[in-house]
Design an enzyme around this catalytic site. Structure first.
Site, PDB file in Angstrom:
ATOM      1  N   SER A 111       6.221  -6.069   2.315  1.00  0.00           N
ATOM      2  CA  SER A 111       5.458  -4.343   0.637  1.00  0.00           C
ATOM      3  C   SER A 111       7.157  -3.540   0.605  1.00  0.00           C
ATOM      4  O   SER A 111       7.944  -3.362   0.916  1.00  0.00           O
ATOM      5  CB  SER A 111       4.152  -3.960   1.202  1.00  0.00           C
ATOM      6  OG  SER A 111       3.776  -3.337  -0.114  1.00  0.00           O
ATOM      7  N   ASP A 248       6.793  -1.100  -5.284  1.00  0.00           N
ATOM      8  CA  ASP A 248       7.086  -0.764  -4.305  1.00  0.00           C
ATOM      9  C   ASP A 248       7.967  -1.866  -3.346  1.00  0.00           C
ATOM     10  O   ASP A 248       8.672  -3.277  -4.384  1.00  0.00           O
ATOM     11  CB  ASP A 248       6.137  -1.141  -2.590  1.00  0.00           C
ATOM     12  CG  ASP A 248       5.020  -2.186  -3.607  1.00  0.00           C
ATOM     13  OD1 ASP A 248       5.299  -2.765  -4.284  1.00  0.00           O
ATOM     14  OD2 ASP A 248       4.182  -2.520  -2.427  1.00  0.00           O
ATOM     15  N   ASP A 250       7.307  -5.195  -2.582  1.00  0.00           N
ATOM     16  CA  ASP A 250       7.223  -6.392  -2.852  1.00  0.00           C
ATOM     17  C   ASP A 250       6.780  -6.178  -4.262  1.00  0.00           C
ATOM     18  O   ASP A 250       5.789  -7.515  -5.176  1.00  0.00           O
ATOM     19  CB  ASP A 250       6.124  -7.406  -2.662  1.00  0.00           C
ATOM     20  CG  ASP A 250       4.827  -6.719  -2.049  1.00  0.00           C
ATOM     21  OD1 ASP A 250       4.832  -5.373  -1.966  1.00  0.00           O
ATOM     22  OD2 ASP A 250       3.540  -7.207  -1.391  1.00  0.00           O
ATOM     23  N   ASP A 252       3.405  -5.534  -6.014  1.00  0.00           N
ATOM     24  CA  ASP A 252       1.908  -5.681  -5.850  1.00  0.00           C
ATOM     25  C   ASP A 252       1.572  -4.299  -6.358  1.00  0.00           C
ATOM     26  O   ASP A 252       0.331  -4.152  -6.617  1.00  0.00           O
ATOM     27  CB  ASP A 252       0.941  -6.097  -4.687  1.00  0.00           C
ATOM     28  CG  ASP A 252       1.221  -5.530  -3.844  1.00  0.00           C
ATOM     29  OD1 ASP A 252       2.175  -4.287  -3.630  1.00  0.00           O
ATOM     30  OD2 ASP A 252       0.509  -5.709  -2.534  1.00  0.00           O
TER      31      ASP A 252
END
Length: 452
Positions: A111, A248, A250, A252
């Site tokens: 992340s 960010d 990843d 999400d």
């Protein structure tokens, strides 16, 4: 033995705490738990007897290459077929797990963490996050003896050629409002959204200026993305953009910057989207779900709009649990994890960005005006190092200090003490009418916490 799974999968420094051997064992154990009852059932309409199918995606950090190889080896060694979808956002893996009718999905990402870290998270059938009980079962399976398939029963590893196209089509079908005329700066954090993020906004009609969208495996989250908004703020002003969006590593999560350069955090994004869904009759039971960390200003804004704010513990998994339990339509976190169950099973930063821009386009309003529905109360957060975070949080002297602070705030603010989920810290958070008051109260309580 310490629990392997944390608040969001298994994380650690890649090739140190998170080794390829561990990744292989985790993947094999996951097949034995999540694919246990599916070896003899049809898979995507084909003949009975096919192996479990598992979607595997990753963010672009360099260690993802070796961990992806280890995960796929572990899946195949346990008799499952791995479908590699390449570098895609975490929510894309959740979506593709359902879309490919896979038994489960695996995302390799840390992340917003720095490049040396990495992580492995799982999505159950349908793209849902795992419960604690299922995670515990996977850990148990890692320690148990098991037969190994051989010959034709060994799993295969294939690459999905259409994964990105499927995800982009899903986004386009979910948010149909055109963004023509909007100029959007997108900070991709050199992460998983570096291709699909700009592509999704451009497909919706926006003029897109992509920054930090050239991942090289080493530069993910490096001074950019949702944890470093100052460069996005500067770019929005430089280009005279209508909106800035930051993802960010990843993708999400999504945070925003309005045309004046002001930050619009997850609380304000939720306020904007909640009002839009409320007006459209799409906000189930007029409920918004947020965590205890959301600013009191969100509570006040929702109350004034006739929207009930349900509060959960910190972490998007608790937001997801409440959303699923109540059948609610919107929830999220101050950090920018926004969940819209009708459109996805987990937080989706690109989807959030599309919906925020769509609200601007449909109303013809500036983001600054839309976000002004919520006034942010000054907030002070102090992390106090302690020897026993759980004992300190319930100590009599600390509880007395909290009571004194609450009396001083007299309903015009709040104080929250929360033990860290990963460190020996107690977080002291105070919201008050003025920054000076918030800081003073937080410092006094923090001093008491440190003395225990």
């Amino acid at each position: 033995m310490a629990r392997l799974f944390g608040t969001d999968g298994v994380r650690g420094r890649a090739n140190d705490q998170l080794t390829p051997e561990l990744a292989l064992d985790l993947a094999s154990a996951a097949v034995r738990v999540l694919g246990a009852d599916t070896f003899d059932r049809p898979n995507q309409g084909e003949a009975v007897g096919l192996r479990p199918r598992v979607v595997v995606g990753r963010d672009p950090r360099a260690s993802g290459e070796l961990l992806e190889a280890a995960v796929c080896a572990g899946l195949a060694a346990a008799g499952a077929d791995a479908v590699r979808v390449g570098v895609v956002p975490t929510p894309a893996v959740a979506f593709l797990t359902a879309d490919y009718k896979a038994n489960f999905g695996v995302m390799i990402s840390a992340s917003h963490n720095p490049m040396p870290d990495n992580g492995i998270k799982f999505f159950a059938e349908g793209g849902h996050k795992l419960s604690d009980a299922i995670e515990d079962a996977i850990e148990d399976a890692m320690r148990a003896d098991h037969p190994r398939p051989t010959g034709a029963e060994v799993g295969r590893i294939v690459d999905a050629a259409d994964a990105e196209d499927r995800y982009l089509a899903h986004l386009a079908q979910t948010v149909t409002t055109r963004l023509d005329g909007l100029t959007i700066v997108v900070d991709c954090a050199h992460g998983a959204a570096s291709q699909v993020g700009p592509a999704a906004y451009e497909a919706a009609g926006a003029n897109v200026i992509a920054i930090y969208a050239e991942p090289d495996g080493l530069n993910i989250n490096d001074g950019c993305g949702s944890t470093h908004l100052e460069k996005l703020q500067a770019a929005v002003l430089e280009h005279g953009a209508d909106l800035g969006l930051a993802h960010d590593g990843d993708a999400d999560r999504c945070l925003a910057v309005d045309s004046t350069g002001a930050i619009v955090d997850g609380d304000k994004i939720m306020a904007v989207l909640a009002l839009a869904m409320h007006e459209a009759g799409e906000l189930t039971d007029n409920v918004l779900v947020a965590t205890v960390m959301s600013n009191l200003g969100l509570h006040i804004a929702m109350d004034q709009a006739g929207i009930d704010l349900k509060v959960t513990g910190v972490g998007d998994r608790y937001v997801l649990e409440e959303l699923r339990a109540g059948g609610y339509a919107l929830g999220g976190e101050q950090s920018g994890h926004i969940v819209i169950p009708a459109a996805g099973t987990t937080g989706d930063g690109v989807l959030t960005g599309l919906m925020l821009a769509a609200r601007m386009a449909s109303t013809g309003s500036r983001l600054a005006d839309l976000a002004s529905v919520m006034m942010v109360l000054p907030q002070e957060l102090i992390n106090v190092k302690v020897s026993d975070k759980h004992a300190v949080a319930v100590a009599d002297s600390v509880l007395d200090a909290v009571k004194v602070a609450e009396a001083e705030l007299d309903g015009y603010g709040r104080i929250l003490l929360r033990p860290s989920g990963t460190e020996q810290l107690v977080r002291v958070m105070v919201e008050a009418p003025t920054a000076e008051s918030a800081r003073g109260i937080a410092e006094r309580v923090a001093k008491v916490v440190a003395s225990v």
